[in-house]
Scaffold this motif. Structure first.
Motif, PDB file in Angstrom:
ATOM      1  N   ALA A  15     -11.026  15.619  -1.366  1.00 17.35           N
ATOM      2  CA  ALA A  15     -11.037  17.134  -1.123  1.00 17.35           C
ATOM      3  C   ALA A  15      -9.710  17.757  -1.594  1.00 17.35           C
ATOM      4  N   LEU A  16      -8.592  17.256  -0.646  1.00 18.63           N
ATOM      5  CA  LEU A  16      -7.475  17.717  -1.161  1.00 18.63           C
ATOM      6  C   LEU A  16      -6.733  17.840  -2.491  1.00 18.63           C
ATOM      7  N   ALA A  17      -7.278  16.678  -3.350  1.00 26.65           N
ATOM      8  CA  ALA A  17      -6.756  16.750  -4.587  1.00 26.65           C
ATOM      9  C   ALA A  17      -7.579  17.950  -5.364  1.00 26.65           C
ATOM     10  N   TYR A  18      -8.743  18.196  -5.134  1.00 31.33           N
ATOM     11  CA  TYR A  18      -9.503  19.039  -5.990  1.00 31.33           C
ATOM     12  C   TYR A  18      -9.334  20.517  -5.412  1.00 31.33           C
ATOM     13  N   ARG A  19      -8.898  20.909  -4.357  1.00 28.88           N
ATOM     14  CA  ARG A  19      -8.443  22.151  -3.797  1.00 28.88           C
ATOM     15  C   ARG A  19      -6.975  22.409  -4.201  1.00 28.88           C
ATOM     16  N   GLY A  20      -6.413  21.367  -4.870  1.00 29.83           N
ATOM     17  CA  GLY A  20      -4.932  21.829  -4.898  1.00 29.83           C
ATOM     18  C   GLY A  20      -3.897  21.549  -3.925  1.00 29.83           C
ATOM     19  N   GLY A  21      -4.414  20.793  -2.782  1.00 28.16           N
ATOM     20  CA  GLY A  21      -3.696  20.540  -1.472  1.00 28.16           C
ATOM     21  C   GLY A  21      -2.891  19.294  -1.557  1.00 28.16           C
ATOM     22  N   LEU A  22      -2.614  18.598  -2.681  1.00 26.69           N
ATOM     23  CA  LEU A  22      -1.617  17.485  -2.641  1.00 26.69           C
ATOM     24  C   LEU A  22      -0.171  17.979  -3.192  1.00 26.69           C
ATOM     25  N   ASP A  23       0.613  17.430  -2.215  1.00 23.20           N
ATOM     26  CA  ASP A  23       2.094  17.653  -2.706  1.00 23.20           C
ATOM     27  C   ASP A  23       2.545  16.797  -3.829  1.00 23.20           C
ATOM     28  N   ALA A  24       2.717  17.406  -4.844  1.00 22.79           N
ATOM     29  CA  ALA A  24       3.045  16.574  -6.197  1.00 22.79           C
ATOM     30  C   ALA A  24       4.464  15.511  -5.827  1.00 22.79           C
ATOM     31  N   GLY A  25       5.374  16.370  -5.219  1.00 26.23           N
ATOM     32  CA  GLY A  25       6.420  15.670  -5.072  1.00 26.23           C
ATOM     33  C   GLY A  25       6.442  14.410  -3.858  1.00 26.23           C
ATOM     34  N   GLU A  26       5.365  14.472  -3.100  1.00 25.87           N
ATOM     35  CA  GLU A  26       5.024  13.570  -2.114  1.00 25.87           C
ATOM     36  C   GLU A  26       4.250  12.200  -2.962  1.00 25.87           C
ATOM     37  N   ILE A  27       3.563  12.657  -3.809  1.00 29.28           N
ATOM     38  CA  ILE A  27       2.544  11.705  -4.560  1.00 29.28           C
ATOM     39  C   ILE A  27       3.774  10.847  -5.637  1.00 29.28           C
ATOM     40  N   ARG A  28       4.528  11.631  -6.238  1.00 25.08           N
ATOM     41  CA  ARG A  28       5.335  10.885  -7.368  1.00 25.08           C
ATOM     42  C   ARG A  28       6.347   9.901  -6.336  1.00 25.08           C
ATOM     43  N   ASP A  29       7.012  10.355  -5.240  1.00 20.60           N
ATOM     44  CA  ASP A  29       7.906   9.678  -4.450  1.00 20.60           C
ATOM     45  C   ASP A  29       7.213   8.301  -4.144  1.00 20.60           C
ATOM     46  N   ARG A  83      -2.965  11.796 -11.087  1.00 14.88           N
ATOM     47  CA  ARG A  83      -2.887  11.430 -12.604  1.00 14.88           C
ATOM     48  C   ARG A  83      -1.670  11.833 -13.286  1.00 14.88           C
ATOM     49  N   ASP A  84      -1.371  13.020 -12.980  1.00 17.15           N
ATOM     50  CA  ASP A  84      -0.144  13.430 -13.624  1.00 17.15           C
ATOM     51  C   ASP A  84       1.222  12.656 -13.447  1.00 17.15           C
ATOM     52  N   ALA A  85       1.243  12.294 -12.039  1.00 16.06           N
ATOM     53  CA  ALA A  85       2.436  11.365 -11.518  1.00 16.06           C
ATOM     54  C   ALA A  85       2.203   9.848 -12.261  1.00 16.06           C
ATOM     55  N   VAL A  86       1.017   9.603 -12.336  1.00 16.77           N
ATOM     56  CA  VAL A  86       0.389   8.198 -13.057  1.00 16.77           C
ATOM     57  C   VAL A  86       0.901   7.972 -14.611  1.00 16.77           C
ATOM     58  N   VAL A  87       0.612   9.239 -15.265  1.00 17.14           N
ATOM     59  CA  VAL A  87       1.000   9.031 -16.680  1.00 17.14           C
ATOM     60  C   VAL A  87       2.342   9.343 -16.749  1.00 17.14           C
ATOM     61  N   LEU A 111      -0.067  -2.660 -11.145  1.00 20.63           N
ATOM     62  CA  LEU A 111       0.122  -2.064  -9.818  1.00 20.63           C
ATOM     63  C   LEU A 111      -1.272  -1.119  -9.569  1.00 20.63           C
ATOM     64  N   HIS A 112      -1.727  -1.584  -8.294  1.00 21.53           N
ATOM     65  CA  HIS A 112      -2.901  -0.912  -7.863  1.00 21.53           C
ATOM     66  C   HIS A 112      -2.415   0.254  -6.953  1.00 21.53           C
ATOM     67  N   PHE A 113      -2.344   1.305  -7.401  1.00 21.42           N
ATOM     68  CA  PHE A 113      -1.538   2.676  -6.668  1.00 21.42           C
ATOM     69  C   PHE A 113      -2.566   2.941  -5.709  1.00 21.42           C
ATOM     70  N   THR A 114      -2.104   2.711  -4.289  1.00 16.71           N
ATOM     71  CA  THR A 114      -3.167   3.182  -3.151  1.00 16.71           C
ATOM     72  C   THR A 114      -2.418   4.110  -2.570  1.00 16.71           C
ATOM     73  N   LEU A 115      -3.521   5.307  -2.173  1.00 15.48           N
ATOM     74  CA  LEU A 115      -3.324   6.417  -1.359  1.00 15.48           C
ATOM     75  C   LEU A 115      -4.302   6.616  -0.487  1.00 15.48           C
ATOM     76  N   THR A 116      -4.828   5.601  -0.180  1.00 21.05           N
ATOM     77  CA  THR A 116      -6.183   5.546   0.995  1.00 21.05           C
ATOM     78  C   THR A 116      -5.760   4.700   1.992  1.00 21.05           C
ATOM     79  N   ASP A 117      -6.180   4.773   3.402  1.00 21.51           N
ATOM     80  CA  ASP A 117      -6.541   3.982   4.463  1.00 21.51           C
ATOM     81  C   ASP A 117      -5.381   2.744   4.581  1.00 21.51           C
ATOM     82  N   GLN A 118      -4.234   3.047   4.074  1.00 24.96           N
ATOM     83  CA  GLN A 118      -3.094   2.070   4.357  1.00 24.96           C
ATOM     84  C   GLN A 118      -1.763   3.032   4.903  1.00 24.96           C
ATOM     85  N   THR A 119      -0.774   2.187   5.183  1.00 16.86           N
ATOM     86  CA  THR A 119       0.356   2.783   5.614  1.00 16.86           C
ATOM     87  C   THR A 119       1.396   2.753   4.360  1.00 16.86           C
ATOM     88  N   PRO A 120       1.781   4.097   3.944  1.00 18.23           N
ATOM     89  CA  PRO A 120       2.753   4.206   2.977  1.00 18.23           C
ATOM     90  C   PRO A 120       3.851   3.651   3.004  1.00 18.23           C
TER      91      PRO A 120
END
Length: 289
Positions: A91-105, A138-142, A61-70
């Motif tokens: 920028a969002l990732a390093y500011r702590g601005g990503l919702d972990a639940g969204e990423i995992r889902d 990376r936490d969700a992936v691991v 799986l090539h986990f994709t979080l950019t430029d496509q439709t989720p």
């Protein structure tokens, strides 16, 4: 004695021309893995054609979080229904601005889309534009990898000396490698298998022919200590679908033509390189060994 190298083509599913090129190269023994963008519309209809080659290559799986439709709602990251460009995601990732639940889902949805079309789980997980290395992602992936027995991950780090000696896209390669330190620590802590060495990063706008880059990538493996070597490539055949969704078009053609040709075969023989799947790679010796 030969040096085994896993040669992985990214972006299966992005466009029909990319899919055809990857399948042809796998069938010819010129690739040993491919990473699938399961959220793209050209994955499910062309999974069966790839499955015919399942005994020749790892498929992950090539986990994709950019430029496509989720594949599902992501009101935080993709409020208008489209994933952001890489710069904004970082920028969002390093500011702590990503919702972990969204990423995992979304990761779960992309794994499900892969599994439904493929008939089984991915052999590994990596990230489109290396997003699997980012904080929260990376936490969700691991955690996902820990539920997939035998699945491996892609590390994107290289020794600084090897990068400097190669003299190919040095700042870009150093940055990508530096972003992966946190992921490596998580993989080691959870005993999740991964490659030891990595190569394949270059400036896609370069005027240097791909044929001149490949020897430098391979030499980095040959000059270093034994270990699991992974080389990333992006072959493809340009088509209208690709041009609509990606700016990387002609470099894909150049990579495809080189990888299928006699010059690449001759290079592998000259360098004593054997293309291999992950389970055939040599593990780096440990102090205990």
């Amino acid at each position: 004695m030969t040096t085994p190298v896993l040669l992985c083509a990214d972006d299966y599913g992005l466009a029909p021309g990319v899919n055809v090129a990857i399948r042809e190269l796998i069938a010819a023994g010129r690739l040993t893995a491919t990473s699938v963008m399961s959220l793209c519309p050209f994955w499910a209809p062309e999974a069966a054609a790839l499955r015919e080659l399942a005994d020749k290559a790892d498929v992950g799986l090539h986990f994709t979080l950019t430029d496509q439709t989720p594949l599902g709602p992501m009101p935080g990251l993709a409020p208008a229904g489209r994933l952001p460009p890489l710069g904004r995601l970082m920028a969002l990732a390093y500011r702590g601005g990503l919702d972990a639940g969204e990423i995992r889902d979304e990761l779960a949805r992309q794994i499900d889309a892969f599994t439904t079309a493929w008939g089984g789980p991915p052999a590994y997980i990596d990230g489109h534009q290396h997003v699997h290395q980012l904080p929260t992602v990376r936490d969700a992936v691991v955690d996902a990898l820990a539920t997939l027995p035998g699945a491996y991950a892609r590390r994107c780090g290289e020794p600084v000396g090897a990068i400097l000696r190669r003299k190919v896209a040095v700042p870009k390669t150093l940055l990508i490698g530096a972003l992966g330190h946190g992921l490596s620590r998580l993989l080691d802590a959870r005993a999740i298998p991964a490659n030891d060495r990595f190569a394949g990063v270059y400036d896609f706008a370069t005027t240097t022919p791909f044929a001149a880059l490949m020897p430098r990538f391979l030499d980095g493996f040959l000059d270093g200590p034994p270990g699991r070597n992974l080389l990333m490539v992006h072959p493809g055949l340009p088509d209208d679908a690709l041009r609509r969704v990606d700016s990387l078009v002609e470099p894909r053609r150049a990579e495809y033509e080189y990888l299928k040709g006699p010059e690449f075969a001759a290079l592998l023989e000259q360098r004593g390189v054997r293309l291999a799947r992950f389970n055939d790679l040599s593990r780096r010796p440990t102090a205990a060994a």
